[in-house]
Scaffold this motif. Structure first.
Motif, PDB file in Angstrom:
ATOM      1  N   LYS A  16       0.975  -1.173   0.037  1.00  0.00           N
ATOM      2  CA  LYS A  16      -0.072   0.158   0.002  1.00  0.00           C
ATOM      3  C   LYS A  16       0.564   1.386  -0.115  1.00  0.00           C
ATOM      4  O   LYS A  16       2.024   1.215   0.577  1.00  0.00           O
ATOM      5  N   GLY A  31      -2.732   4.251  -3.345  1.00  0.00           N
ATOM      6  CA  GLY A  31      -2.496   2.988  -4.185  1.00  0.00           C
ATOM      7  C   GLY A  31      -2.445   1.708  -3.665  1.00  0.00           C
ATOM      8  O   GLY A  31      -1.864   1.622  -2.299  1.00  0.00           O
ATOM      9  N   THR A  32      -2.691   0.787  -4.526  1.00  0.00           N
ATOM     10  CA  THR A  32      -2.445  -0.682  -3.531  1.00  0.00           C
ATOM     11  C   THR A  32      -2.097  -1.684  -4.677  1.00  0.00           C
ATOM     12  O   THR A  32      -2.578  -1.600  -5.585  1.00  0.00           O
ATOM     13  N   ALA A  42      -3.343  -7.478  -8.774  1.00  0.00           N
ATOM     14  CA  ALA A  42      -4.223  -6.213  -8.952  1.00  0.00           C
ATOM     15  C   ALA A  42      -3.533  -4.984  -8.425  1.00  0.00           C
ATOM     16  O   ALA A  42      -3.275  -5.034  -7.459  1.00  0.00           O
ATOM     17  N   ALA A  43      -3.316  -3.977  -9.307  1.00  0.00           N
ATOM     18  CA  ALA A  43      -2.688  -2.681  -8.808  1.00  0.00           C
ATOM     19  C   ALA A  43      -3.625  -1.474  -9.051  1.00  0.00           C
ATOM     20  O   ALA A  43      -4.314  -1.482 -10.224  1.00  0.00           O
ATOM     21  N   ARG A  44      -3.520  -0.477  -8.465  1.00  0.00           N
ATOM     22  CA  ARG A  44      -4.530   0.642  -8.391  1.00  0.00           C
ATOM     23  C   ARG A  44      -4.056   1.669  -7.834  1.00  0.00           C
ATOM     24  O   ARG A  44      -3.522   1.699  -6.556  1.00  0.00           O
ATOM     25  N   VAL A  46      -5.061   5.981  -7.154  1.00  0.00           N
ATOM     26  CA  VAL A  46      -6.040   6.966  -7.295  1.00  0.00           C
ATOM     27  C   VAL A  46      -5.359   8.377  -7.076  1.00  0.00           C
ATOM     28  O   VAL A  46      -5.082   8.563  -6.000  1.00  0.00           O
ATOM     29  N   GLU A  51      -7.936   7.486 -11.996  1.00  0.00           N
ATOM     30  CA  GLU A  51      -7.653   6.291 -11.572  1.00  0.00           C
ATOM     31  C   GLU A  51      -6.909   5.546 -12.590  1.00  0.00           C
ATOM     32  O   GLU A  51      -7.257   5.294 -13.940  1.00  0.00           O
ATOM     33  N   THR A  53      -5.127   1.588 -13.312  1.00  0.00           N
ATOM     34  CA  THR A  53      -5.044   0.380 -12.861  1.00  0.00           C
ATOM     35  C   THR A  53      -4.367  -0.771 -14.019  1.00  0.00           C
ATOM     36  O   THR A  53      -3.908  -0.425 -14.837  1.00  0.00           O
ATOM     37  N   ARG A  54      -3.762  -1.812 -13.105  1.00  0.00           N
ATOM     38  CA  ARG A  54      -2.868  -2.803 -13.978  1.00  0.00           C
ATOM     39  C   ARG A  54      -3.409  -4.218 -13.247  1.00  0.00           C
ATOM     40  O   ARG A  54      -3.750  -4.089 -12.065  1.00  0.00           O
ATOM     41  N   ASP A  55      -3.537  -5.104 -14.249  1.00  0.00           N
ATOM     42  CA  ASP A  55      -3.933  -6.440 -13.609  1.00  0.00           C
ATOM     43  C   ASP A  55      -3.133  -7.610 -14.070  1.00  0.00           C
ATOM     44  O   ASP A  55      -3.301  -8.661 -14.076  1.00  0.00           O
ATOM     45  N   LEU A  71       3.250   3.616 -11.676  1.00  0.00           N
ATOM     46  CA  LEU A  71       1.666   4.280 -11.607  1.00  0.00           C
ATOM     47  C   LEU A  71       1.709   5.773 -11.304  1.00  0.00           C
ATOM     48  O   LEU A  71       1.113   6.344 -11.921  1.00  0.00           O
TER      49      LEU A  71
END
Length: 395
Positions: A16, A31-32, A42-44, A46, A51, A53-55, A71
């Motif tokens: 985090k 972010g996480t 899973a990456a996110r 804000v 926002e 994101t990456r998966d 990011l």
């Protein structure tokens, strides 16, 4: 420009990261990166209204930290333009000597590495996070904030294991406690919510996430906590066993021919709710229980049983309890866990309001009945803000 701290929280299976203004408490970016090392990560991040994101799969914590910095660039949040004054690192185990927020140098990193056997899921990723962050941001002070700090001065009766005294002293074996940053922050927020002096309250704080711990706090100071020498003791957790007869470990070594590393891996990664029910996401667990899955039901029942035992123990230890507070991912979001943990305790002065408990609100809130002598709260934890404030105090 307001002061900003980048807070990195490298956990056992996630990272985090937040940009926090410690003076105002405002989070500029959040972010996480989750499920590190699993088939699907899973990456996110804000940043304001944007926002990113990456998966794609993230194989390890070093890759996760590098992705986090990517990011920020992708979201247009250049770290050089936000008034950064420090980087704060959550470090789980500080041992007997590291318990104050500490500016990181090579000697501190070596000491954190040496303590890895006490927190094998947490200290190694923290060290990786520190190494990557120091390379990317070499001109900023990096500060370690230790999970064990809040519990450093536990009463001797709570901190001491009943083993050979000389052996314990030689190897610094005691109950250190963990999630201290969260327990301290939440207990202070509970007092603020109630409008009561912290020094006047007796509290039970239940930090229920993938890692889980309970604490008994009297007058703002902890008098007991569920975790011990390592973060494995205490409550049943997502992948950790919590309390277990030490004879089980000797039995597995002697009879099942399991090595020390194999046993340690099992206790850390293949035990707890996952070991019993094959799942750590409580949302999925509830779905399986509703479908009649007996393994999921047993995993949940064992989890709740252990949680109720600790609540009962701390009620006895404190004598009277003004407030019980749930926090962290499960504690904040799972109404069933809160209900089942406290069901039937009205004779002890603890009674939930079912409507309040079922509320999906994300803010600090009361969930106990008006007539309940003990107030029950849900208080979102904010370890990142607490870490950021500790950093600026040091620098």
């Amino acid at each position: 420009m307001s002061r900003t701290v980048l807070v990195l929280n490298s956990g056992s299976s996630s990272v985090k990261f937040q940009l926090v203004q410690p003076d105002s408490g405002v989070s500029l970016a959040d972010g996480t990166i989750e499920r590190i090392g699993e088939d699907a990560s899973a990456a996110r991040l804000v940043v304001g209204d944007r926002e990113v994101t990456r998966d794609n799969r993230v194989p390890d914590h070093e890759a996760a930290l590098r992705l986090a910095f990517d990011l920020f660039d992708e979201a247009g949040a250049e770290l050089g333009s936000v008034g950064l004054v420090a980087v704060g690192h959550r470090v789980v185990h500080g041992g007997p000597d590291l318990y104050q927020p500490t500016v990181i140098d090579d000697a501190v990193v070596r000491r954190i590495e040496e303590l890895a056997p006490m927190a094998p899921l947490h200290n190694p990723p923290a060290v990786l996070g520190i190494a990557v962050a120091r390379k990317v941001l070499p001109d900023l002070p990096h500060v370690a904030v230790f999970d064990t700090a809040f519990f450093h001065d536990l009463p001797p009766a709570a901190a001491t294991y009943a083993i050979d005294r000389d052996l314990a002293g030689q190897w610094h074996i005691r109950r250190y406690g963990f999630h201290g940053t969260s327990h301290q922050y939440v207990s202070e927020q509970a007092a603020a919510y109630l409008g009561a002096p912290l020094e006047s309250l007796s509290q039970i704080v239940l930090h229920l996430g993938n890692g889980a711990s309970a604490s008994a706090i009297l007058g703002g100071r902890p008098v007991d906590t569920s975790m011990g020498l390592t973060p494995m003791e205490g409550l049943v957790m997502g992948t950790r066993s919590g309390d277990i007869d030490p004879g089980v470990l000797v039995y597995l070594w002697r009879t099942a021919d399991m090595g020390v590393e194999e046993i340690e891996t099992m206790l850390n990664k293949r035990a707890g709710v996952r070991g019993l029910g094959g799942e750590i996401d409580f949302r999925v667990l509830h779905q399986r229980i509703a479908g009649g899955d007996e393994e999921a039901r047993l995993a949940y029942d064992v989890y709740i049983h252990r949680l109720r035992k600790y609540i009962g123990a701390y009620l006895a230890l404190l004598g009277t309890t003004d407030v019980i507070t749930f926090t962290a991912g499960v504690g904040e979001n799972d109404a069933s866990v809160r209900r089942d943990a406290l069901s039937g305790l009205a004779p002890l002065g603890i009674e939930l309001d079912e409507h309040l408990n079922d509320s999906p609100a994300k803010t600090a809130r009361r969930i106990s009945a008006d007539a309940s002598p003990t107030t029950v709260l849900v208080v979102p934890t904010n370890e990142e803000l607490a870490i950021a404030r500790a950093c600026v105090q040091v620098i």
